[in-house]
Design an enzyme around this catalytic site. Structure first.
Site, PDB file in Angstrom:
ATOM      1  N   CYS A  70     -51.021 -24.960  51.666  1.00 49.96           N
ATOM      2  CA  CYS A  70     -49.953 -25.630  50.515  1.00 49.96           C
ATOM      3  C   CYS A  70     -48.908 -24.816  49.955  1.00 49.96           C
ATOM      4  O   CYS A  70     -47.839 -24.907  49.994  1.00 49.96           O
ATOM      5  CB  CYS A  70     -50.652 -26.575  49.702  1.00 49.96           C
ATOM      6  N   CYS A  75     -46.657 -27.143  52.009  1.00 51.87           N
ATOM      7  CA  CYS A  75     -45.923 -28.045  51.253  1.00 51.87           C
ATOM      8  C   CYS A  75     -44.789 -27.565  50.322  1.00 51.87           C
ATOM      9  O   CYS A  75     -43.799 -27.808  50.266  1.00 51.87           O
ATOM     10  CB  CYS A  75     -46.753 -28.881  50.285  1.00 51.87           C
ATOM     11  N   LYS A  78     -42.126 -25.615  52.535  1.00 53.20           N
ATOM     12  CA  LYS A  78     -41.347 -26.539  53.263  1.00 53.20           C
ATOM     13  C   LYS A  78     -40.367 -27.459  52.328  1.00 53.20           C
ATOM     14  O   LYS A  78     -39.316 -27.591  52.584  1.00 53.20           O
ATOM     15  CB  LYS A  78     -42.411 -27.570  53.487  1.00 53.20           C
ATOM     16  N   TYR A 210     -45.914 -35.661  60.610  1.00 55.00           N
ATOM     17  CA  TYR A 210     -45.379 -34.811  59.389  1.00 55.00           C
ATOM     18  C   TYR A 210     -44.255 -33.927  59.781  1.00 55.00           C
ATOM     19  O   TYR A 210     -43.283 -33.788  59.284  1.00 55.00           O
ATOM     20  CB  TYR A 210     -46.383 -34.528  58.392  1.00 55.00           C
ATOM     21  N   GLU A 214     -40.240 -33.448  59.755  1.00 52.12           N
ATOM     22  CA  GLU A 214     -39.872 -32.860  58.478  1.00 52.12           C
ATOM     23  C   GLU A 214     -38.908 -31.460  58.955  1.00 52.12           C
ATOM     24  O   GLU A 214     -37.875 -31.307  58.439  1.00 52.12           O
ATOM     25  CB  GLU A 214     -40.963 -32.278  57.518  1.00 52.12           C
ATOM     26  N   ASP A 335     -59.042 -30.106  54.082  1.00 51.78           N
ATOM     27  CA  ASP A 335     -58.770 -30.324  55.621  1.00 51.78           C
ATOM     28  C   ASP A 335     -60.043 -29.885  56.433  1.00 51.78           C
ATOM     29  O   ASP A 335     -60.089 -30.458  57.624  1.00 51.78           O
ATOM     30  CB  ASP A 335     -57.786 -29.179  56.117  1.00 51.78           C
ATOM     31  N   HIS A 469     -30.929 -50.430  36.179  1.00 51.83           N
ATOM     32  CA  HIS A 469     -29.647 -50.739  36.883  1.00 51.83           C
ATOM     33  C   HIS A 469     -28.824 -49.878  36.586  1.00 51.83           C
ATOM     34  O   HIS A 469     -28.458 -49.814  35.442  1.00 51.83           O
ATOM     35  CB  HIS A 469     -29.188 -52.268  36.477  1.00 51.83           C
ATOM     36  N   GLU A 474     -34.675 -50.511  41.804  1.00 46.41           N
ATOM     37  CA  GLU A 474     -34.604 -51.979  41.342  1.00 46.41           C
ATOM     38  C   GLU A 474     -35.116 -52.949  42.542  1.00 46.41           C
ATOM     39  O   GLU A 474     -35.580 -54.156  41.912  1.00 46.41           O
ATOM     40  CB  GLU A 474     -33.526 -52.182  40.380  1.00 46.41           C
TER      41      GLU A 474
HETATM   42  P1  NDP Z   1     -49.697 -35.048  62.691  1.00 40.07           P
HETATM   43  O1  NDP Z   1     -51.300 -35.172  62.878  1.00 40.07           O
HETATM   44  O2  NDP Z   1     -49.126 -35.611  61.690  1.00 40.07           O
HETATM   45  O3  NDP Z   1     -49.157 -35.133  63.945  1.00 40.07           O
HETATM   46  C1  NDP Z   1     -49.315 -34.427  65.173  1.00 40.07           C
HETATM   47  C2  NDP Z   1     -48.334 -34.985  66.096  1.00 40.07           C
HETATM   48  O4  NDP Z   1     -48.436 -34.285  67.525  1.00 40.07           O
HETATM   49  C3  NDP Z   1     -48.584 -36.444  66.704  1.00 40.07           C
HETATM   50  O5  NDP Z   1     -47.407 -36.892  66.825  1.00 40.07           O
HETATM   51  C4  NDP Z   1     -49.189 -36.311  68.062  1.00 40.07           C
HETATM   52  O6  NDP Z   1     -48.842 -37.207  68.998  1.00 40.07           O
HETATM   53  C5  NDP Z   1     -48.480 -34.997  68.452  1.00 40.07           C
HETATM   54  N1  NDP Z   1     -49.362 -34.338  69.687  1.00 40.07           N
HETATM   55  C6  NDP Z   1     -50.773 -33.899  69.518  1.00 40.07           C
HETATM   56  N2  NDP Z   1     -51.240 -33.375  70.371  1.00 40.07           N
HETATM   57  C7  NDP Z   1     -50.044 -33.248  71.355  1.00 40.07           C
HETATM   58  C8  NDP Z   1     -49.731 -32.476  72.488  1.00 40.07           C
HETATM   59  N3  NDP Z   1     -50.598 -31.926  73.360  1.00 40.07           N
HETATM   60  N4  NDP Z   1     -48.484 -32.769  73.352  1.00 40.07           N
HETATM   61  C9  NDP Z   1     -47.653 -33.536  72.534  1.00 40.07           C
HETATM   62  N5  NDP Z   1     -47.689 -34.004  71.343  1.00 40.07           N
HETATM   63  C10 NDP Z   1     -48.891 -33.835  70.797  1.00 40.07           C
HETATM   64  O7  NDP Z   1     -49.890 -33.265  62.507  1.00 40.07           O
HETATM   65  P2  NDP Z   1     -48.781 -32.199  62.035  1.00 40.07           P
HETATM   66  O8  NDP Z   1     -48.951 -31.070  62.733  1.00 40.07           O
HETATM   67  O9  NDP Z   1     -47.527 -32.876  62.011  1.00 40.07           O
HETATM   68  O10 NDP Z   1     -49.239 -32.246  60.300  1.00 40.07           O
HETATM   69  C11 NDP Z   1     -50.677 -31.646  60.363  1.00 40.07           C
HETATM   70  C12 NDP Z   1     -51.287 -32.164  59.063  1.00 40.07           C
HETATM   71  O11 NDP Z   1     -50.651 -31.652  57.824  1.00 40.07           O
HETATM   72  C13 NDP Z   1     -51.127 -33.780  59.054  1.00 40.07           C
HETATM   73  O12 NDP Z   1     -52.001 -34.451  59.348  1.00 40.07           O
HETATM   74  C14 NDP Z   1     -50.619 -34.146  57.478  1.00 40.07           C
HETATM   75  O13 NDP Z   1     -51.833 -34.575  57.091  1.00 40.07           O
HETATM   76  C15 NDP Z   1     -50.184 -32.559  57.010  1.00 40.07           C
HETATM   77  N6  NDP Z   1     -48.993 -32.514  56.404  1.00 40.07           N
HETATM   78  C16 NDP Z   1     -48.696 -33.478  55.549  1.00 40.07           C
HETATM   79  C17 NDP Z   1     -47.333 -33.363  55.124  1.00 40.07           C
HETATM   80  C18 NDP Z   1     -46.951 -34.237  53.809  1.00 40.07           C
HETATM   81  O14 NDP Z   1     -47.693 -34.794  53.199  1.00 40.07           O
HETATM   82  N7  NDP Z   1     -45.587 -34.497  53.759  1.00 40.07           N
HETATM   83  C19 NDP Z   1     -46.419 -32.357  55.607  1.00 40.07           C
HETATM   84  C20 NDP Z   1     -46.856 -31.910  56.823  1.00 40.07           C
HETATM   85  C21 NDP Z   1     -48.320 -31.611  57.137  1.00 40.07           C
HETATM   86  P3  NDP Z   1     -49.322 -38.833  68.868  1.00 40.07           P
HETATM   87  O15 NDP Z   1     -48.958 -39.414  67.862  1.00 40.07           O
HETATM   88  O16 NDP Z   1     -49.021 -39.487  70.437  1.00 40.07           O
HETATM   89  O17 NDP Z   1     -50.992 -38.376  68.810  1.00 40.07           O
END
Ligand code: NDP
Length: 497
Positions: A70, A75, A78, A210, A214, A335, A469, A474
């Protein structure tokens, strides 16, 4: 058995019999969960040790650093980049508010990188001091479990230290997962993306979660040409479908090239950069390919299975409701347990762990109504159930209230981007069971709404709350007419299935 011991209070304050251990608690991993658990346990009177690898502020070769993902490569950096990227659009919007921006405006990535690194180093120092001030003994090195009450820390010079501990806590987080396609080594993950030496001109991002969304916003805001390739029809699987469509529309509106139902099949190095080939027959030549395809628990080098700690099929540590593993003296939070992978949730799990084990108050983390935010530009934030989840999970009919409006600022700036808000209400009880917003300041607004949802507020109580307001917030207390009512058990009727 484990539960009985907890409830009997057997795991409360350390006593004289236990003095033969070097520590009451040894924590492996000093990220959000590990630091919180160490400090709070020490505050309850426990003798605590913690280990973590040192980190290099720019290089991402070593996954480590007190503060964890983080603070060091998640976080915090980012959000700094999100702030930086947001200025680009804001400067454009400022023109119609009378600001004359005649001189060429340049974005200096190196300067931002330097300021970001300074901040991360500052926070790393604060975390070290927090541990020291709580009386926690910190060791720099890689930890592994040797037995139910024994850990080994390998320092950078190769020296090994061994400690005994009444309890061991695994808080080693997760690391980016890379799809195994030919040429995958040419791609980067978010670790490197946060510290690129040069800002690229063109980026291809793989994933629809995410990090993908982002970074698409961050890089577009910094002037890059961005292609976002994701497997589904819409990004952000698991979020409310209608809000996913709003995010997709906004990303496109800001100039990001969306490639739904698209995966990369190969990466090839060329003299013009990297050629990314998709399963739709496209070839995208780019400077950078970012894999944002999820994260995997960091359990590989911990020797856990050898000492009897069970892992699940994803490699995550299996725990009970109190974060206890299959070995009674070994616990895990954050995690690495792959429950709900968010910093504030790791903090909650760590707080509950310390209360349970050293505070004499067995406490389970509560995963209901955890608010979340995706820091796209503009951001999405939600709490409670999506419309689809509500239809599946709620008792009886659902009433959905939506509001789509042009934020007041846009009326002058001329930006064509609507804010969308949504409340999902259980018809019989009138309880608000879900709230979402995509628009400026959504995370700041939803944090307050989350308190109301957590308290079980009814729609009538929302309606009787006086609005502030003029504000966007609101709208949450002025959504008078129902947009649609969904009968129990039927499919939700969103505009974007
Ligand atoms: P996420 O689990 O959010 O998303 C992973 C994405 O990758 C999904 O869209 C998934 O597709 C896709 N994917 C997985 N495998 C493949 C593949 N082989 N080929 C193509 N696409 C693939 O993971 P992130 O990496 O974005 O983030 C990791 C974690 O970090 C998140 O779970 C989140 O909890 C945390 N995080 C939180 C943030 C916040 O709170 N703002 C910011 C950044 C991270 P599909 O949907 O089709 O499975």
């Amino acid at each position: 058995m484990a539960r009985k011991m907890l409830i009997d209070g057997e795991l409360s304050q350390p006593n004289a019999e236990e003095a033969h251990y070097d520590f009451d608690l040894f924590v492996i991993g000093a990220g959000s969960g590990g630091v919180r658990a160490a400090r709070f346990s020490a505050n309850y009177g426990a003798k605590v040790g913690i280990c973590e690898l040192p980190f290099h502020p720019i290089s991402s070769e070593v996954i480590g650093g007190i503060g964890g993902t983080c603070v060091i490569r998640g976080c915090v950096p980012k959000k700094i980049l999100v702030y930086a990227a947001t200025y680009g659009g804001e400067l454009e919007d400022a023109r119609n508010f009378g600001w004359e921006l005649n001189e060429k405006i340049d974005f200096n990535w190196k300067k931002l990188l330097h300021k970001k690194t300074e901040e991360i180093v500052r926070l790393n120092g604060i975390y070290k001091r927090l541990l020291a001030n709580a009386g926690v003994k910190t060791f720099e090195g890689e930890g592994k479990v040797v037995g139910p009450n024994e850990v080994e820390v390998t320092q950078l010079d190769g020296t090994k230290l061994s400690f005994t501990a009444k309890h061991i806590l695994i808080a080693t987080g997760s690391r980016a997962h890379r799809p195994s396609i030919p040429g995958q080594e040419l791609a980067i993950t978010s670790d490197e993306a946060l510290s690129l030496e040069e800002l690229p001109k063109h980026a291809v991002i793989v994933g629809g979660g995410y990090i993908a969304v982002e970074f698409a916003s961050i890089w577009k805001g910094m002037g890059l040409n961005v292609d976002l390739c994701f497997r589904k029809e819409l990004p952000l699987r698991g979020f409310d479908d209608e809000m996913r469509a709003v995010v997709a529309r906004n990303l496109e509106g800001r100039g990001i090239n969306l490639h739904p139902r698209t995966c990369l099949t190969q990466l090839i190095k060329t003299e013009n950069g990297i050629k990314a080939i998709t399963d739709q027959g496209e070839e995208l030549t780019t400077d950078v390919v970012l894999f944002a395809t999820g994260r995997a628990p960091n359990t590989k080098r911990l020797n856990l299975e050898a000492v009897g700690v069970e892992l699940d099929e994803t490699g995550a540590v299996k725990v009970d409701e109190y974060s206890r593993t299959s070995i009674p003296s070994i616990w895990a939070v954050g995690d690495v347990t792959n429950r709900m992978n968010l910093t504030p949730v790791a903090l909650m799990e760590a707080t509950c762990f310390a209360k349970t084990v050293f505070g004499g108050q067995p406490t389970k983390p509560d995963y209901k109504d955890v608010p979340v935010a995706v820091f796209s530009i503009p951001p999405l934030s939600v709490v409670g159930l999506s419309e689809e989840q509500a239809v599946d999970e709620a008792n009886g009919d659902i009433s959905v209230f939506t509001s789509t409006f042009n934020p007041m600022k846009n009326t002058i700036s001329g930006r064509q981007e609507k804010t969308v808000m949504k409340l999902v209400v259980e018809a019989e009880t009138d309880k608000v069971i879900g709230a979402s917003m995509c628009g400026p300041d959504a995370p700041e607004i939803i944090q307050g709404i989350a308190v109301a949802v957590k308290c079980g507020a009814t729609k009538q109580q929302f309606d009787s709350t006086v609005g502030i307001h003029p504000s966007a917030a609101e709208e949450f207390v002025t959504m008078r007419s129902v947009t649609r009512r969904i009968a129990a058990g039927s499919k939700p009727k969103t505009n974007n299935p």
